[in-house]
Design a protein around this motif. Structure first.
Motif, short mmCIF file in Angstrom:
data_model
loop_
_atom_site.label_atom_id
_atom_site.label_comp_id
_atom_site.label_asym_id
_atom_site.label_seq_id
_atom_site.Cartn_x
_atom_site.Cartn_y
_atom_site.Cartn_z
N LEU A 156 0.83 -1.21 0.00
CA LEU A 156 0.00 0.00 0.00
C LEU A 156 0.87 1.26 0.00
N LEU A 157 0.20 2.36 -0.36
CA LEU A 157 0.90 3.64 -0.40
C LEU A 157 0.03 4.67 0.33
N VAL A 158 0.62 5.28 1.36
CA VAL A 158 -0.09 6.34 2.09
C VAL A 158 0.58 7.66 1.73
N VAL A 159 -0.21 8.61 1.22
CA VAL A 159 0.35 9.88 0.75
C VAL A 159 -0.39 11.02 1.44
N ALA A 160 0.33 12.06 1.84
CA ALA A 160 -0.33 13.20 2.47
C ALA A 160 0.18 14.51 1.87
N GLU A 161 -0.72 15.50 1.85
CA GLU A 161 -0.30 16.84 1.43
C GLU A 161 0.43 17.54 2.58
N HIS A 162 0.15 17.06 3.80
CA HIS A 162 0.72 17.73 4.98
C HIS A 162 0.71 16.75 6.15
N GLN A 163 1.70 16.88 7.04
CA GLN A 163 1.73 16.04 8.25
C GLN A 163 1.81 16.94 9.48
N THR A 164 1.07 16.58 10.52
CA THR A 164 1.16 17.37 11.75
C THR A 164 2.22 16.78 12.70
N GLY A 165 2.61 15.51 12.47
CA GLY A 165 3.61 14.90 13.34
C GLY A 165 4.62 14.12 12.52
N GLY A 166 5.12 14.74 11.44
CA GLY A 166 6.09 14.06 10.58
C GLY A 166 7.37 13.75 11.36
N ARG A 167 7.86 12.53 11.23
CA ARG A 167 9.03 12.10 12.01
C ARG A 167 10.21 11.82 11.12
N GLY A 168 11.40 12.15 11.63
CA GLY A 168 12.62 11.81 10.93
C GLY A 168 13.41 10.79 11.73
N ARG A 169 14.61 10.48 11.29
CA ARG A 169 15.47 9.56 12.04
C ARG A 169 15.95 10.26 13.29
N ARG A 170 16.41 9.48 14.25
CA ARG A 170 17.01 9.97 15.48
C ARG A 170 16.11 10.95 16.22
N GLY A 171 14.80 10.66 16.22
CA GLY A 171 13.84 11.44 16.99
C GLY A 171 13.59 12.86 16.49
N ARG A 172 14.02 13.16 15.27
CA ARG A 172 13.82 14.52 14.76
C ARG A 172 12.43 14.67 14.15
N GLN A 173 12.03 15.93 13.97
CA GLN A 173 10.77 16.21 13.28
C GLN A 173 11.04 16.30 11.79
N TRP A 174 10.00 16.08 10.98
CA TRP A 174 10.14 16.32 9.54
C TRP A 174 9.11 17.38 9.15
N ALA A 175 9.59 18.56 8.86
CA ALA A 175 8.68 19.67 8.56
C ALA A 175 8.50 19.80 7.05
N SER A 176 7.28 20.14 6.62
CA SER A 176 7.04 20.36 5.21
C SER A 176 5.76 21.14 5.02
N CYS A 177 5.78 22.09 4.12
CA CYS A 177 4.63 22.95 3.83
C CYS A 177 3.51 22.18 3.13
N TYR A 178 2.29 22.64 3.25
CA TYR A 178 1.11 22.00 2.65
C TYR A 178 1.22 21.93 1.12
N ALA A 179 1.02 20.76 0.56
CA ALA A 179 0.86 20.57 -0.90
C ALA A 179 2.03 21.04 -1.76
N HIS A 180 3.24 20.97 -1.24
CA HIS A 180 4.40 21.38 -2.04
C HIS A 180 5.42 20.26 -2.24
N ASN A 181 5.51 19.38 -1.26
CA ASN A 181 6.56 18.35 -1.31
C ASN A 181 5.94 16.96 -1.36
N LEU A 182 6.78 15.94 -1.33
CA LEU A 182 6.24 14.58 -1.29
C LEU A 182 6.47 13.99 0.10
N LEU A 183 5.38 13.52 0.68
CA LEU A 183 5.40 12.90 2.01
C LEU A 183 4.60 11.60 1.87
N PHE A 184 5.27 10.49 1.92
CA PHE A 184 4.53 9.24 1.68
C PHE A 184 5.22 8.05 2.32
#
Ligand code: BTN
Length: 316
Positions: free
Chosen positions: A102-130
């Motif tokens: 399956l593929l889960v895709v979002a225009e925006h995330q409120t709790g995007g996570r990165g490696r090593r406990g970091r946040q992953w920030a991204s503006c609405y409808a501009h980047n790829l978050l999936f």
């Protein structure tokens, strides 16, 4: 349709739209339109407000085309969200009952996570978050190589599609001219020794460069000079990733290690690696057939495994 999506779609023609017209179109009050615009702005979209003219967004990014993505990647199950916590978390939930990738895709995330406990920030409808999820994954090969393979696939797809010069950075970042373009967060659900689901989360800066304090970041638009069709790029990437995962299941990372080393941003460079409090400084000698990184320290090769590791170049 979600009102944020609808408003973004309307404004993405780059023209002014008055509050009155939008209110009529959406069947809401003008103050509700005002709060919808605020909600887009809170998600990083810059909207200009001009008295007597209305609202305008000049960013040039468009919503993802979920029909197109679904049709091109069929029979993959697609879950498309305007805004959710984290595509990895949602994929984890769906994988509990799914027997298909399956593929889960979002225009925006409120709790995007990165490696090593970091946040992953991204503006609405501009980047790829999936997140690409595979239930009951059963590769006999180590997962270390698989997460490297995801970064390498991103590099190959963006370079081939847009003629940019992206490189991999161990373990699974993607850089352009040393600035971070994309990150990969691979997680599993279940028992690594038995049955488990694979959760591959990808954040790729396409039409916006997020502001991050402590490191240099970039986007494809910054490098390429104009807005990019995110749906096409997503389809090209997932298609290639599926093929590469199949090959990985048959042959392991050894079929990819040569290419990975070719595309390594830091090969032969002096690097510093931090793992569990220990710091290694030496020359990066590339990865072996399992995706383990070799660092030459005082003439001896030391192996560094993935996981909670950070690597950076050392400039003397
Ligand atoms: C990193 O470089 O630290 C990894 C970043 C991974 C971010 C992506 S965005 C989509 C998916 N959902 C998340 O919460 N994280 C990954």
């Amino acid at each position: 349709m979600d009102k944020d999506l609808k408003l973004f779609e309307l404004l993405s023609d780059g023209e002014f739209h008055s509050g009155e017209v939008i209110a009529k179109l959406f069947g809401v009050t003008r103050s509700r339109v005002w709060s919808l615009v605020n909600s887009l702005e809170e998600k990083g979209v810059i909207v200009s407000r001009v008295r007597g003219k209305g609202y305008r967004y000049r960013g040039g990014s468009f919503l993802l085309d979920s029909n197109h993505i679904e049709q091109k990647l069929s029979p993959l199950a697609l879950y498309y969200f305007p805004s959710i916590t984290s595509t990895n978390d949602i994929a984890r939930e769906y994988l509990k009952t799914s027997d298909q990738p399956l593929l889960v895709v979002a225009e925006h995330q409120t709790g995007g996570r990165g490696r090593r406990g970091r946040q992953w920030a991204s503006c609405y409808a501009h980047n790829l978050l999936f997140t690409y999820g595979v239930p009951r994954f059963s590769a006999m090969q180590g997962l270390e190589g698989l997460s490297l393979l995801v970064g390498l696939t991103l590099v190959d797809v963006v370079n081939a599609s847009l003629g940019v010069d992206a490189k991999v950075k161990w373990p699974n970042d993607v850089l352009i001219n040393g600035a971070k373009l994309a990150g990969v967060l691979v997680e599993i659900q279940g028992d690594i020794g038995g049955d488990y689901s694979l959760i591959i989360g990808v954040g790729l800066n396409v039409n916006e460069t997020p502001s991050v304090d402590d490191r240099e970041v970039t986007s494809l638009m910054k490098k390429y000079g104009r807005a990019i069709n995110r749906s096409e790029l997503l389809v090209a990437f997932v298609d290639e990733l599926r093929r590469n995962i199949n090959l990985f299941c048959l042959e392991g990372f050894s079929s990819f290690s040569g290419r990975w080393n070719e595309m390594d941003a830091y090969r032969g460079c002096q690097v510093q690696v931090e793992q569990g409090g220990e710091i290694l400084v030496g020359l990066s000698r590339g990865v072996n057939a399992n995706g383990v990184l070799d660092i030459e320290v005082e003439g001896e090769l030391r192996s560094v495994h993935g996981g909670e590791v950070s690597l950076r170049a050392v400039y003397e």
